[in-house]
Design an enzyme around this catalytic site. Structure first.
Site, PDB file in Angstrom:
ATOM      1  N   LYS A 168       0.870  -1.175   0.000  1.00 53.00           N
ATOM      2  CA  LYS A 168       0.000   0.000   0.000  1.00 53.00           C
ATOM      3  C   LYS A 168       0.907   1.224   0.000  1.00 53.00           C
ATOM      4  CE  LYS A 168      -1.378   2.920   2.196  1.00 53.00           C
ATOM      5  NZ  LYS A 168      -1.076   4.397   1.976  1.00 53.00           N
ATOM      6  N   GLU A 188       9.177   1.081  11.330  1.00 54.84           N
ATOM      7  CA  GLU A 188      10.256   2.055  11.145  1.00 54.84           C
ATOM      8  C   GLU A 188       9.580   3.416  11.191  1.00 54.84           C
ATOM      9  OE1 GLU A 188      12.325   4.798  10.161  1.00 54.84           O
ATOM     10  OE2 GLU A 188      12.138   4.141   8.084  1.00 54.84           O
ATOM     11  N   CYS A 239      13.436  10.588   7.780  1.00 49.56           N
ATOM     12  CA  CYS A 239      13.350  10.266   9.198  1.00 49.56           C
ATOM     13  C   CYS A 239      14.719  10.268   9.863  1.00 49.56           C
ATOM     14  CB  CYS A 239      12.650   8.923   9.401  1.00 49.56           C
ATOM     15  SG  CYS A 239      13.361   7.580   8.432  1.00 49.56           S
ATOM     16  N   GLU A 247       9.361  16.172  15.013  1.00 50.72           N
ATOM     17  CA  GLU A 247      10.013  15.927  13.721  1.00 50.72           C
ATOM     18  C   GLU A 247       9.560  16.996  12.729  1.00 50.72           C
ATOM     19  OE1 GLU A 247      10.947  11.945  11.106  1.00 50.72           O
ATOM     20  OE2 GLU A 247       8.959  12.139  12.001  1.00 50.72           O
TER      21      GLU A 247
END
Length: 480
Positions: free
Chosen positions: A178, A254, A288, A385
């Site tokens: 997906k 992750e 990331c 973040e």
């Protein structure tokens, strides 16, 4: 001829294009100017079940396929991606926005997972030994986990898929991918590549959708699905882990990061600036592993900040297709708003803008490459973040102060530091709470190395010899 003409625009089921069961479609646009790229099929929950039916039907035969055959298919796919590297790079730049140079780098990096796991496929091991008590023998084998659901993000449209597809197929699992709603085209083109490489029908399906939860939710509640692997935000990862509990699904997560980069007073400052540029501005900061918090020893703070600011000020912002572009657009207006909000919060609380600091007017979702210093401890971007081209520079006094500041986060994916002292390098590396530590380097990703984090950056590893273990179950056979 544009690469867009060769991209499948339907769902990828059974090794071919199939329309959505509802006939619904959604648009994919270019974040550099908002122009329409393609209109593609929009998967429904029923389509998810069709993909799972195919995966289940193909699982036994694929698991029984000799590992050398699985390896050869992966190697052929690697060769085909390499042949079409320019097509993949252009497509990623069109749908995600990164510079063409960055896209070419991702093709090389992402494709390496197909080659690496083609080699790992034939090295799946086990062991055979006598029981210590002499009562029998112990046979340990590795078997595929079964059908896998892989949910991938938008920031690395090829690499985040190949580092899941590679080990899943190498281990003998079927897989449903997906892709992110913003960037499904690269993955659809990869589906065609795997069909050309000889992957049997049903082994891999690709489900682009504008409503991910409606498709993945029912799949995760079906006992025939055996594993979920996800790369994306920590918030979504937590939801997926909760949803996996009912069926006790195997999961690999992750998740987010807020990586520190420490510059100690004995560092080579020019090399530290080079490393910071790579660690912070790679992929426009939309990674990331991006070094969002740059902690610099006070003794070298001014020199480092001035040199970093000069380098970032020289970056050219524009369409990724322009060969002179260093920084492309952010993925969408929502993400640009997030970046602007975090920068404005820091400035309102006392941070100083050395370079940039604002959105860029005009078509597309551009934000000026930014350096902030004098960032106060209560600024949100030190905790959250940022996923954009914004570097926050903070001073520190002692070695332990730098380590403490670096570890002051719920995340634990990557960390970087620069020093010329070998003893300090070993000492600091052992104290940083991160799954990945870069010493005197700003790029750490490697298909041959285990990639993953600790704390709220997730669990499980992708890449390296460890990566295939995420897709294997251990079976113990007790022999007389």
């Amino acid at each position: 001829m544009s690469v867009l003409s060769s991209v499948p625009t339907q769902l990828w089921l059974g090794g071919k294009q199939v329309p959505s069961s509802s006939g619904a479609t959604f648009d994919i646009t270019n974040p550099a100017d908002g122009s329409l790229l393609l209109t593609i099929a929009d998967a429904t929950p029923d389509d998810g079940m069709r993909a799972l039916d195919l995966a289940v039907a193909a699982q036994s035969d694929w698991a029984a396929t000799p590992t050398r055959e699985r390896a050869e298919i992966l190697r052929t796919a690697f060769d085909l991606v390499k042949e079409r590297a320019d097509d993949f790079a252009e497509l990623m730049t069109l749908e995600m926005g990164k510079s063409l140079a960055e896209s070419k780098g991702e093709v090389t990096y992402g494709n390496e997972f197909l080659r690496w796991f083609s080699e790992e496929a034939v090295r799946i091991g086990g062991r055979f030994t006598q029981a210590p008590a002499g009562t029998g023998r112990i046979l340990v084998t590795k078997v595929p986990v079964g059908p896998v659901l892989a949910i991938t993000p938008w920031n690395f449209p090829l690499a985040m898929g190949t580092r899941k597809i590679g080990p899943a197929l190498a281990a003998g699992n079927t897989i449903i991918v997906k892709p992110a709603e913003d960037t499904p085209l690269t993955m659809l083109l990869l589906g065609q590549v795997f069909a050309d490489a000889g992957l049997p029908e049903g082994v891999m399906s690709i489900l682009p959708t504008s409503d991910a939860a409606s498709v993945t939710g029912p799949l995760m509640q079906d006992s025939r699905l055996k594993k979920v692997t996800f790369t994306g935000s920590t918030a979504v990862g937590k939801t997926l882990v909760r949803n996996s509990a009912d069926k006790l699904l195997r999961t690999s997560m992750e998740l987010g990061g807020n990586a520190p980069l420490i510059v100690f007073d004995d560092a080579d400052i020019d090399k530290a600036v080079d490393g910071a540029m790579l660690a912070k501005m790679r992929n426009g900061g939309e990674a990331c592993t991006a070094a969002n918090r740059i902690h610099v020893a006070n003794a070298v703070l001014d020199e480092f900040t001035e040199k970093l600011s000069a380098r970032i000020e020289d970056l050219k912002v524009g369409s990724g297709l322009d060969p002179d572009t260093n920084i492309g657009p952010l993925i969408n207006e929502r993400q640009r708003t997030v970046v602007k909000t975090l920068v404005d919060d820091a400035v309102e609380k006392g941070a100083r803008v050395r370079v940039g600091g604002s959105s860029i007017d005009g078509p597309g979702f551009f934000f000026a490459p930014t350096v902030l210093d004098q960032v106060p401890a209560n600024a949100r971007l030190l905790k959250e973040e940022i996923f954009g081209p914004v570097a926050a520079v903070i001073g520190f006094e002692t070695e332990q102060d730098g380590i403490d500041a670096a570890n002051d986060t719920e995340y634990g994916l990557a960390a970087y530091f620069f020093t010329q002292d070998v003893d300090r390098a070993l000492r600091v590396a052992s104290k940083l709470d991160a799954g990945i530590v870069g010493v005197n380097r700003g790029v750490v990703s490697d298909a041959a190395a285990p990639f993953g984090g600790v704390k709220e950056s997730g669990f499980g590893r992708e890449g390296g010899s460890e990566g295939i273990e995420e897709y294997l179950e251990t079976k113990y056979v007790a022999l007389q």
